[in-house]
Write a protein that holds these residues in place. Structure first.
Motif, mmCIF file in Angstrom:
data_model
loop_
_atom_site.group_PDB
_atom_site.id
_atom_site.type_symbol
_atom_site.label_atom_id
_atom_site.label_comp_id
_atom_site.label_asym_id
_atom_site.label_seq_id
_atom_site.Cartn_x
_atom_site.Cartn_y
_atom_site.Cartn_z
ATOM 1 N N ILE A 1 0.860 -1.178 0.000
ATOM 2 C CA ILE A 1 0.000 0.000 0.000
ATOM 3 C C ILE A 1 0.898 1.230 0.000
ATOM 4 O O ILE A 1 1.648 1.467 0.947
ATOM 5 C CB ILE A 1 -1.009 0.005 1.163
ATOM 6 N N GLY A 2 0.864 1.954 -1.098
ATOM 7 C CA GLY A 2 1.782 3.062 -1.292
ATOM 8 C C GLY A 2 2.743 2.732 -2.436
ATOM 9 O O GLY A 2 2.763 1.622 -2.958
ATOM 10 N N ALA A 3 3.536 3.713 -2.804
ATOM 11 C CA ALA A 3 4.399 3.572 -3.977
ATOM 12 C C ALA A 3 5.596 2.669 -3.708
ATOM 13 O O ALA A 3 6.348 2.910 -2.761
ATOM 14 C CB ALA A 3 4.893 4.946 -4.423
ATOM 15 N N PRO A 4 5.809 1.640 -4.527
ATOM 16 C CA PRO A 4 7.069 0.888 -4.456
ATOM 17 C C PRO A 4 8.229 1.794 -4.874
ATOM 18 O O PRO A 4 8.021 2.839 -5.500
ATOM 19 C CB PRO A 4 6.870 -0.241 -5.476
ATOM 20 N N ASP A 5 9.435 1.394 -4.535
ATOM 21 C CA ASP A 5 10.602 2.168 -4.957
ATOM 22 C C ASP A 5 10.884 1.978 -6.441
ATOM 23 O O ASP A 5 11.234 2.926 -7.143
ATOM 24 C CB ASP A 5 11.813 1.755 -4.123
ATOM 25 N N ILE A 6 10.753 0.734 -6.908
ATOM 26 C CA ILE A 6 10.963 0.414 -8.317
ATOM 27 C C ILE A 6 9.772 -0.380 -8.828
ATOM 28 O O ILE A 6 9.308 -1.308 -8.157
ATOM 29 C CB ILE A 6 12.257 -0.403 -8.535
ATOM 30 N N VAL A 7 9.273 -0.002 -9.986
ATOM 31 C CA VAL A 7 8.225 -0.761 -10.673
ATOM 32 C C VAL A 7 8.767 -1.196 -12.024
ATOM 33 O O VAL A 7 9.336 -0.382 -12.761
ATOM 34 C CB VAL A 7 6.951 0.077 -10.866
ATOM 35 N N VAL A 8 8.599 -2.476 -12.352
ATOM 36 C CA VAL A 8 9.036 -3.012 -13.639
ATOM 37 C C VAL A 8 7.818 -3.518 -14.390
ATOM 38 O O VAL A 8 7.064 -4.343 -13.869
ATOM 39 C CB VAL A 8 10.041 -4.173 -13.476
ATOM 40 N N GLU A 9 7.607 -3.013 -15.604
ATOM 41 C CA GLU A 9 6.538 -3.506 -16.468
ATOM 42 C C GLU A 9 7.170 -4.068 -17.736
ATOM 43 O O GLU A 9 7.971 -3.397 -18.389
ATOM 44 C CB GLU A 9 5.560 -2.390 -16.831
ATOM 45 N N ILE A 10 6.821 -5.299 -18.065
ATOM 46 C CA ILE A 10 7.293 -5.942 -19.287
ATOM 47 C C ILE A 10 6.159 -5.864 -20.302
ATOM 48 O O ILE A 10 5.090 -6.451 -20.090
ATOM 49 C CB ILE A 10 7.707 -7.400 -19.019
ATOM 50 N N LEU A 11 6.358 -5.111 -21.358
ATOM 51 C CA LEU A 11 5.286 -4.856 -22.319
ATOM 52 C C LEU A 11 4.906 -6.116 -23.081
ATOM 53 O O LEU A 11 5.762 -6.877 -23.520
ATOM 54 C CB LEU A 11 5.715 -3.776 -23.304
ATOM 55 N N TYR B 1 1.807 6.015 -11.555
ATOM 56 C CA TYR B 1 3.091 5.794 -10.897
ATOM 57 C C TYR B 1 3.770 7.124 -10.579
ATOM 58 O O TYR B 1 4.377 7.288 -9.519
ATOM 59 C CB TYR B 1 4.007 4.932 -11.771
ATOM 60 N N GLU B 2 3.675 8.067 -11.487
ATOM 61 C CA GLU B 2 4.255 9.382 -11.241
ATOM 62 C C GLU B 2 3.536 10.081 -10.089
ATOM 63 O O GLU B 2 4.174 10.616 -9.175
ATOM 64 C CB GLU B 2 4.171 10.240 -12.506
ATOM 65 N N GLU B 3 2.215 10.075 -10.120
ATOM 66 C CA GLU B 3 1.422 10.721 -9.067
ATOM 67 C C GLU B 3 1.681 10.092 -7.699
ATOM 68 O O GLU B 3 1.710 10.787 -6.684
ATOM 69 C CB GLU B 3 -0.066 10.636 -9.401
ATOM 70 N N ALA B 4 1.870 8.777 -7.673
ATOM 71 C CA ALA B 4 2.071 8.078 -6.400
ATOM 72 C C ALA B 4 3.471 8.284 -5.832
ATOM 73 O O ALA B 4 3.692 8.090 -4.640
ATOM 74 C CB ALA B 4 1.799 6.583 -6.575
ATOM 75 N N TYR C 1 12.275 5.594 -16.329
ATOM 76 C CA TYR C 1 11.920 6.923 -15.864
ATOM 77 C C TYR C 1 12.380 7.064 -14.417
ATOM 78 O O TYR C 1 12.188 6.143 -13.607
ATOM 79 C CB TYR C 1 10.412 7.151 -15.930
ATOM 80 N N ILE C 2 12.956 8.195 -14.086
ATOM 81 C CA ILE C 2 13.402 8.481 -12.723
ATOM 82 C C ILE C 2 12.606 9.671 -12.186
ATOM 83 O O ILE C 2 12.457 10.686 -12.881
ATOM 84 C CB ILE C 2 14.912 8.804 -12.692
ATOM 85 N N LEU C 3 12.094 9.560 -10.974
ATOM 86 C CA LEU C 3 11.312 10.641 -10.375
ATOM 87 C C LEU C 3 12.229 11.793 -9.987
ATOM 88 O O LEU C 3 13.173 11.625 -9.221
ATOM 89 C CB LEU C 3 10.553 10.129 -9.149
ATOM 90 N N GLU D 1 11.499 4.859 -9.462
ATOM 91 C CA GLU D 1 11.977 4.443 -10.781
ATOM 92 C C GLU D 1 10.934 3.538 -11.428
ATOM 93 O O GLU D 1 10.422 2.610 -10.797
ATOM 94 C CB GLU D 1 13.321 3.717 -10.699
ATOM 95 N N TYR D 2 10.652 3.816 -12.692
ATOM 96 C CA TYR D 2 9.697 3.038 -13.477
ATOM 97 C C TYR D 2 10.456 2.456 -14.667
ATOM 98 O O TYR D 2 10.901 3.181 -15.548
ATOM 99 C CB TYR D 2 8.571 3.967 -13.929
#
Length: 209
Positions: free
Chosen positions: A124-134, A150-153, A171-173, A157-158
């Motif tokens: 619950i809340g933003a992870p530090d790193i999110v990985v999405e495999i398209l 992800y940006e709003e939360a 992407y880096i915040l 790093e995405y």
């Protein structure tokens, strides 16, 4: 002035036993999401439901395994933890009450360094790193809708991994709370991050089909 309407109680919420019970034009909360009893996987983005693909490709799974295993082995004994889908990530805007949460996603891989964000239901809340495999068919969701939440939360790093192009993009915040793009990487290059000092992800192995 009338009192604000309270969030509905569990008894007041409808049940959802099949996908046919879902109105994809309606707005749903995490409280609704928790009442889904069908097998199909869903993600909730700003109150809108998105049905996930039944099964990813073999190439997707090979890349997933390479990234997840690399992170898992590196993080052994580390305060940060890595989790792979299916794993619910709730992104509340204000209240953490179930009925007030309208974004619940299942990224392919997440790294969470704050143990207070972890509970028995996921993160619950933003992870530090999110990985999405398209994967074919869901790129728009990843690149537009998920980018926004992800940006709003406040995800630090995405990471976006493209199987078809065999590319890696991050992407880096920034300090202003906005994502900043980095250089596109390809097979043979290595990924590093200040979140995990000393960690390297070898893209040659990620795209070794």
């Amino acid at each position: 002035m009338s009192n604000p309407k309270p969030y509905p109680t569990e008894e007041e919420l409808p049940s959802y036993s099949t996908v046919n019970d879902i109105d994809f034009s309606a707005t749903y909360s995490y409280a609704d999401y928790m009442r889904f009893t069908f097998d199909e996987r869903m993600e909730l983005i700003k109150g809108r439901l998105f049905q996930m693909r039944p099964a990813p490709s073999r190439y997707h799974q090979k890349s997933f395994g390479s990234i997840h295993n690399s992170l898992y082995n590196f993080l052994e004994g580390h305060k940060c933890e890595v989790y792979g889908a299916p794993f619910d990530v709730r992104l509340p805007r204000k209240s953490k009450e179930d009925a007030a949460i309208f974004t619940v996603v299942q990224p392919d891989i997440v790294v969470v360094c704050n143990p207070e964000k972890l509970d028995k239901r996921g993160c619950i809340g933003a992870p530090d790193i999110v990985v999405e495999i398209l994967s074919p068919g869901n790129n728009k969701k990843e690149l537009k809708f998920k980018y926004e939440v992800y940006e709003e939360a406040g995800v630090k790093e995405y990471w976006i991994v493209s199987i078809s192009d065999q590319t890696f993009f991050k992407y880096i915040l920034g300090n202003d709370g906005k994502f900043e793009p980095t250089r596109l990487l390809v097979g043979g290059e290595k990924v590093t991050t200040p979140i995990l000092p000393g960690y390297e992800l070898d893209l040659e192995k990620v795209f070794n089909f």
